[in-house]
Design a protein around this motif. Structure first.
Motif, short mmCIF file in Angstrom:
data_model
loop_
_atom_site.label_atom_id
_atom_site.label_comp_id
_atom_site.label_asym_id
_atom_site.label_seq_id
_atom_site.Cartn_x
_atom_site.Cartn_y
_atom_site.Cartn_z
N GLY A 169 0.78 -1.23 0.00
CA GLY A 169 0.00 0.00 0.00
C GLY A 169 0.80 1.27 0.00
N GLU A 170 2.15 1.18 0.06
CA GLU A 170 3.00 2.37 0.11
C GLU A 170 3.77 2.51 -1.20
OE1 GLU A 170 5.57 2.38 3.49
OE2 GLU A 170 4.03 1.59 4.84
N ALA A 171 3.78 3.71 -1.77
CA ALA A 171 4.57 3.98 -2.96
C ALA A 171 6.05 4.00 -2.60
CB ALA A 171 4.16 5.32 -3.58
N MET A 172 6.88 3.34 -3.43
CA MET A 172 8.31 3.25 -3.16
C MET A 172 9.10 3.68 -4.38
SD MET A 172 8.82 -0.29 -0.99
CE MET A 172 10.57 0.11 -0.87
N HIS A 173 10.36 4.01 -4.14
CA HIS A 173 11.27 4.34 -5.22
C HIS A 173 11.45 3.14 -6.14
CE1 HIS A 173 14.70 5.84 -7.43
NE2 HIS A 173 15.42 4.79 -7.04
N VAL A 174 11.42 3.38 -7.45
CA VAL A 174 11.56 2.30 -8.43
C VAL A 174 13.04 2.11 -8.73
CG1 VAL A 174 10.99 1.51 -10.75
CG2 VAL A 174 9.30 2.79 -9.41
N ASN A 175 13.61 1.00 -8.26
CA ASN A 175 14.99 0.65 -8.54
C ASN A 175 14.97 -0.53 -9.51
OD1 ASN A 175 17.70 0.10 -8.58
ND2 ASN A 175 17.89 -0.34 -6.40
N TYR A 176 15.06 -0.24 -10.81
CA TYR A 176 14.82 -1.24 -11.86
C TYR A 176 16.06 -1.38 -12.73
CZ TYR A 176 12.48 -3.51 -15.84
OH TYR A 176 12.11 -4.38 -16.84
N GLN A 177 16.60 -2.61 -12.77
CA GLN A 177 17.75 -2.90 -13.61
C GLN A 177 17.66 -4.31 -14.14
OE1 GLN A 177 21.42 -2.26 -11.51
NE2 GLN A 177 21.12 -0.04 -11.28
N ASN A 178 17.94 -4.46 -15.45
CA ASN A 178 18.00 -5.77 -16.09
C ASN A 178 16.73 -6.60 -15.85
OD1 ASN A 178 20.70 -5.23 -16.95
ND2 ASN A 178 21.44 -5.87 -14.91
#
Length: 263
Positions: free
Chosen positions: A245-254
């Protein structure tokens, strides 16, 4: 899952005995084939026994008995002022270990005729279901090696190309599509899920999670540990990542989302 409640019973006793499932329906009861429909006013459910399956611990051979039967029994009510009828689902013979799976299908209306089609499936170290409903397929896998009976061994299984140590996992996808493109995943008590050498989930400790993609969002519901350090596969970078339910930083790799979360 999709208006179906799945009840899973892992039962083991110190001695051999007779197993039965008792149902107090609280409504009108009608049996047709393997299904039992219970109706009360405008509400209706279907009880569908899918397993028991008799387990041989040494080699995990499964025997699905065909002579399971129902019996109506009259017994005192809870207040002991009258009697009521309840129903018993019997297993023939005596056993010391049983796994049961029962589906309770929640109908939209009493008149609903179209119900999910459920196929029992099995493989080495697992049993499961394939459910087809309204153009959607859900595959459910139950890991026979991870149910606490083999504490001295690892619990890795391969099921339809998926490799995991989870006690249970499920994947949902549109009928005709590839399961690897699934928008919905569920995993119970596992640390990894892989397929064809690709990681779909990896954690430093065993977790429970539900993963759903909707529009540009990716929703995760995670439980099982106070601290989470895990990665989850996503076909594309989500515009938003929402964890419990909480928005989080998007740490997206590969193709992977790294998630660090503290409850």
């Amino acid at each position: 899952m999709d208006d179906v409640v799945y009840i899973i019973d892992d039962l083991k006793t110190h001695d051999y005995g007779e197993f039965e499932w008792l149902w107090h329906p609280g409504g009108t009861w009608k049996k047709k084939g393997a299904d039992v429909t219970v109706t009360q006013g405008d509400a209706s459910v279907v009880i569908r026994p899918l397993y028991p399956c008799l387990l041989a611990l040494s080699d995990f051979v499964h025997d699905y008995p065909e002579d399971l039967y129902w019996e109506a029994i009259s017994a005192p009510t809870e207040d002991l002022k009258g009697t009521e009828t309840y129903y018993s689902f019997h297993l023939p013979g005596k056993f010391d270990q049983i796994k049961g799976v029962t589906a309770i299908i929640l109908k939209d209306s009493v008149a609903q005729k179209e119900l999910p089609v459920m196929e029992r499936r099995e493989g080495k170290g697992w049993i499961g279901l394939r459910i087809r409903n309204k153009g959607k397929v859900t595959d459910i896998y139950i890991n026979q090696l991870a149910d606490g009976r083999l504490m001295h061994s690892n619990s890795w299984i391969e099921a339809d190309g998926w490799v995991t140590d989870a006690y249970m996992f499920a994947v949902s996808y549109p009928e005709g599509d590839n399961p690897t493109e699934a928008d919905e995943l569920f995993l119970a008590y596992g640390s990894a899920l892989r397929r064809d050498g690709v990681s779909y989930f990896a954690s430093l400790s065993k977790l429970f999670f539900v993963q759903k993609a909707a529009g540009g969002d990716l929703n995760l519901w995670i439980d099982g540990q106070p601290y989470v350090n895990a990665s989850f596969r996503s076909g594309k970078r989500p515009s938003r990542l929402i964890v419990n339910g909480e928005a989080m930083h998007v740490n997206y790799q590969n193709g992977l989302l790294d998630v660090k979360y503290k409850k």
